[in-house]
Design a protein around this motif. Sequence first.
Motif, PDB file in Angstrom:
ATOM      1  N   ARG A   1       0.828  -1.202   0.000  1.00 34.65           N
ATOM      2  CA  ARG A   1       0.000   0.000   0.000  1.00 34.65           C
ATOM      3  C   ARG A   1       0.868   1.261   0.000  1.00 34.65           C
ATOM      4  O   ARG A   1       0.563   2.237  -0.702  1.00 34.65           O
ATOM      5  CB  ARG A   1      -0.936  -0.018   1.212  1.00 34.65           C
ATOM      6  CG  ARG A   1      -2.030  -1.065   1.095  1.00 34.65           C
ATOM      7  CD  ARG A   1      -2.850  -1.198   2.385  1.00 34.65           C
ATOM      8  NE  ARG A   1      -3.962  -2.106   2.157  1.00 34.65           N
ATOM      9  CZ  ARG A   1      -5.142  -1.745   1.682  1.00 34.65           C
ATOM     10  NH1 ARG A   1      -5.387  -0.467   1.402  1.00 34.65           N
ATOM     11  NH2 ARG A   1      -6.098  -2.624   1.486  1.00 34.65           N
ATOM     12  N   LEU A   2       1.945   1.234   0.758  1.00 34.63           N
ATOM     13  CA  LEU A   2       2.863   2.365   0.745  1.00 34.63           C
ATOM     14  C   LEU A   2       3.510   2.514  -0.626  1.00 34.63           C
ATOM     15  O   LEU A   2       3.733   3.638  -1.098  1.00 34.63           O
ATOM     16  CB  LEU A   2       3.930   2.185   1.825  1.00 34.63           C
ATOM     17  CG  LEU A   2       3.450   2.373   3.274  1.00 34.63           C
ATOM     18  CD1 LEU A   2       4.565   2.011   4.248  1.00 34.63           C
ATOM     19  CD2 LEU A   2       2.978   3.807   3.512  1.00 34.63           C
TER      20      LEU A   2
ATOM     21  N   ASP B   1      -3.754  12.350  -7.060  1.00 34.12           N
ATOM     22  CA  ASP B   1      -4.391  12.470  -5.748  1.00 34.12           C
ATOM     23  C   ASP B   1      -4.680  11.071  -5.209  1.00 34.12           C
ATOM     24  O   ASP B   1      -5.459  10.312  -5.799  1.00 34.12           O
ATOM     25  CB  ASP B   1      -5.692  13.275  -5.857  1.00 34.12           C
ATOM     26  CG  ASP B   1      -5.436  14.724  -6.218  1.00 34.12           C
ATOM     27  OD1 ASP B   1      -4.402  15.261  -5.771  1.00 34.12           O
ATOM     28  OD2 ASP B   1      -6.259  15.308  -6.947  1.00 34.12           O
ATOM     29  N   HIS B   2      -4.054  10.740  -4.085  1.00 33.34           N
ATOM     30  CA  HIS B   2      -4.204   9.406  -3.497  1.00 33.34           C
ATOM     31  C   HIS B   2      -5.264   9.438  -2.400  1.00 33.34           C
ATOM     32  O   HIS B   2      -5.297  10.352  -1.585  1.00 33.34           O
ATOM     33  CB  HIS B   2      -2.870   8.927  -2.914  1.00 33.34           C
ATOM     34  CG  HIS B   2      -2.986   7.632  -2.158  1.00 33.34           C
ATOM     35  ND1 HIS B   2      -3.095   7.583  -0.776  1.00 33.34           N
ATOM     36  CD2 HIS B   2      -3.012   6.350  -2.592  1.00 33.34           C
ATOM     37  CE1 HIS B   2      -3.177   6.322  -0.404  1.00 33.34           C
ATOM     38  NE2 HIS B   2      -3.124   5.551  -1.476  1.00 33.34           N
ATOM     39  N   GLU B   3      -6.133   8.429  -2.395  1.00 31.09           N
ATOM     40  CA  GLU B   3      -7.117   8.315  -1.329  1.00 31.09           C
ATOM     41  C   GLU B   3      -7.433   6.842  -1.083  1.00 31.09           C
ATOM     42  O   GLU B   3      -7.236   5.987  -1.954  1.00 31.09           O
ATOM     43  CB  GLU B   3      -8.401   9.079  -1.671  1.00 31.09           C
ATOM     44  CG  GLU B   3      -9.121   8.572  -2.909  1.00 31.09           C
ATOM     45  CD  GLU B   3     -10.456   9.283  -3.138  1.00 31.09           C
ATOM     46  OE1 GLU B   3     -10.991   9.854  -2.161  1.00 31.09           O
ATOM     47  OE2 GLU B   3     -10.953   9.244  -4.264  1.00 31.09           O
ATOM     48  N   VAL B   4      -7.898   6.559   0.114  1.00 31.15           N
ATOM     49  CA  VAL B   4      -8.340   5.220   0.494  1.00 31.15           C
ATOM     50  C   VAL B   4      -9.830   5.287   0.781  1.00 31.15           C
ATOM     51  O   VAL B   4     -10.283   6.134   1.565  1.00 31.15           O
ATOM     52  CB  VAL B   4      -7.577   4.706   1.730  1.00 31.15           C
ATOM     53  CG1 VAL B   4      -8.047   3.298   2.102  1.00 31.15           C
ATOM     54  CG2 VAL B   4      -6.080   4.713   1.475  1.00 31.15           C
TER      55      VAL B   4
ATOM     56  N   GLN C   1      -7.466   1.423  -2.548  1.00 35.75           N
ATOM     57  CA  GLN C   1      -6.671   2.621  -2.828  1.00 35.75           C
ATOM     58  C   GLN C   1      -6.975   3.160  -4.217  1.00 35.75           C
ATOM     59  O   GLN C   1      -7.112   2.380  -5.172  1.00 35.75           O
ATOM     60  CB  GLN C   1      -5.182   2.302  -2.748  1.00 35.75           C
ATOM     61  CG  GLN C   1      -4.663   2.025  -1.348  1.00 35.75           C
ATOM     62  CD  GLN C   1      -3.192   1.695  -1.371  1.00 35.75           C
ATOM     63  OE1 GLN C   1      -2.801   0.583  -1.702  1.00 35.75           O
ATOM     64  NE2 GLN C   1      -2.352   2.669  -1.020  1.00 35.75           N
TER      65      GLN C   1
ATOM     66  N   GLN D   1       0.970   4.183  -2.899  1.00 38.76           N
ATOM     67  CA  GLN D   1       0.856   5.612  -2.584  1.00 38.76           C
ATOM     68  C   GLN D   1       2.058   6.382  -3.119  1.00 38.76           C
ATOM     69  O   GLN D   1       1.909   7.485  -3.668  1.00 38.76           O
ATOM     70  CB  GLN D   1       0.736   5.802  -1.077  1.00 38.76           C
ATOM     71  CG  GLN D   1       0.558   7.259  -0.665  1.00 38.76           C
ATOM     72  CD  GLN D   1       0.326   7.419   0.826  1.00 38.76           C
ATOM     73  OE1 GLN D   1       0.142   6.440   1.545  1.00 38.76           O
ATOM     74  NE2 GLN D   1       0.323   8.656   1.294  1.00 38.76           N
TER      75      GLN D   1
ATOM     76  N   ALA E   1       1.745   6.866  -6.822  1.00 38.45           N
ATOM     77  CA  ALA E   1       0.745   7.889  -7.125  1.00 38.45           C
ATOM     78  C   ALA E   1       1.310   9.285  -6.906  1.00 38.45           C
ATOM     79  O   ALA E   1       1.172  10.178  -7.765  1.00 38.45           O
ATOM     80  CB  ALA E   1      -0.497   7.671  -6.258  1.00 38.45           C
ATOM     81  N   GLU E   2       1.966   9.484  -5.779  1.00 39.22           N
ATOM     82  CA  GLU E   2       2.488  10.809  -5.455  1.00 39.22           C
ATOM     83  C   GLU E   2       3.614  11.206  -6.394  1.00 39.22           C
ATOM     84  O   GLU E   2       3.755  12.390  -6.730  1.00 39.22           O
ATOM     85  CB  GLU E   2       2.951  10.827  -4.002  1.00 39.22           C
ATOM     86  CG  GLU E   2       1.785  10.712  -3.021  1.00 39.22           C
ATOM     87  CD  GLU E   2       2.237  10.562  -1.578  1.00 39.22           C
ATOM     88  OE1 GLU E   2       3.452  10.349  -1.348  1.00 39.22           O
ATOM     89  OE2 GLU E   2       1.377  10.650  -0.673  1.00 39.22           O
TER      90      GLU E   2
ATOM     91  N   ALA F   1      -5.837   6.369  -7.072  1.00 41.86           N
ATOM     92  CA  ALA F   1      -4.930   7.449  -7.489  1.00 41.86           C
ATOM     93  C   ALA F   1      -5.603   8.169  -8.649  1.00 41.86           C
ATOM     94  O   ALA F   1      -5.806   7.586  -9.722  1.00 41.86           O
ATOM     95  CB  ALA F   1      -3.580   6.876  -7.913  1.00 41.86           C
TER      96      ALA F   1
END
Length: 404
Positions: free
Chosen positions: A30-31, A43-46, A52, A34, A37-38, A54
């Motif tokens: 998951r990291l 824009d990353h969200e859960v 997850q 993220q 995506a970054e 992006a």
Amino acid sequence: MWRSLRPIGRSDASGGYRRHAWTGADAECRLWFQAQAEARRLDHEVDRNGNQWAWLGDPLAGDAVVTGSHLDSVPDGGAFDGPLGVVSAFAALDELRRRGVVFTRPLAIVNFGDEEGARFGLACVGSRLAAGQLTVENAHRLRDGDGVSLPQAMEAAGYDPDTLGPDPERLARIGAFVELHVEQGRALDLTGDPVGVASAIWPHGRWRYDFRGEANHAGTTRLADRRDPMLTYAETVLAARREAELAGGLATFGKITVEPNGVNAVPSLVRGWLDSRAADQETLDAVVNGIERAAREHAERAGIDLDVVRESFTPVVDFQHALRDEIRRILEKRGADGAGGPVPVLGTGAGHDAGILSASVPTAMLFVRNPTGISHSPAEHAAEDDCVAGVRALADVLEGLACR
């Protein structure tokens, strides 16, 4: 990307992956998602179910084109099942930016949680919850082999299980979902094509068989005096193979637990899980009913009590023809491998998040050639050239659907 993801959750002993839901390996994946995506200014969200997202563009605009897959694995699974779809999604976005296209629809990349069901025994938990195909009550009842519930596992991983539930507003924003996946079979290898388009997912399900006998001493109990559920289980495994061959379907007992599980003890309980699939519902019913009938006959003769519980079931998924045909036209016009020409359309016996979402949004799938057909194993493989062809094909599809 592939090199940075490859070590996460890998077993030194087997070479396979153990990326089970809500574990340390899952958290690392998951990291990784993220960070990818970054790095692309997405824009990353859960979401409320731990999936997850992006986003490129406004998530609330609607009619979004979404791609992606999952990062979790079966026990000692391969490197490609799931991750290939996520890695290829980020790579396809990189390719589209290199082409300088202009996006006319929002684009999202997704990592669905607990697709394989390796920990809690139910596949596609994240997408089932979002689509309302798994109730909150049933989700809370899910437990792993150590008795840890799904809410407890989520909370231990830093997520709020009280948010679990259907997510119709989010699904309403999606105009199309396209999932790329390594083929779990050899159809493309036999045709010589690097990429294909999915036509349908076979109906499939999981059934739990509980065989209850009587525990006793292995060294002092006469064979004639035993009520040994292991024998009835073994007869049922053989019956499953026969019924599958007769009907033309698939049947597998791939998981078993035994109580008291002692070398010198006759078991009191043997619990086995049946996975069965077929090209159509009639064939699947014939296989599953034939197996249960044989199991009950063997159990009655041996004095064994038998309970059969259907734990999950997914009917046939016929992907939306309009989206499937549009994707095929895009690929045949541009050439999935850069050469143009026809693109094969094939069905699959494997379940996917795209199949779950198909009841809520238009979905489609792309397959990348697997030269051996092996999947759910460390030997799972796809050649680099074919993976690149898959990225280009996905980029072509996303450009055709979301860009000008």
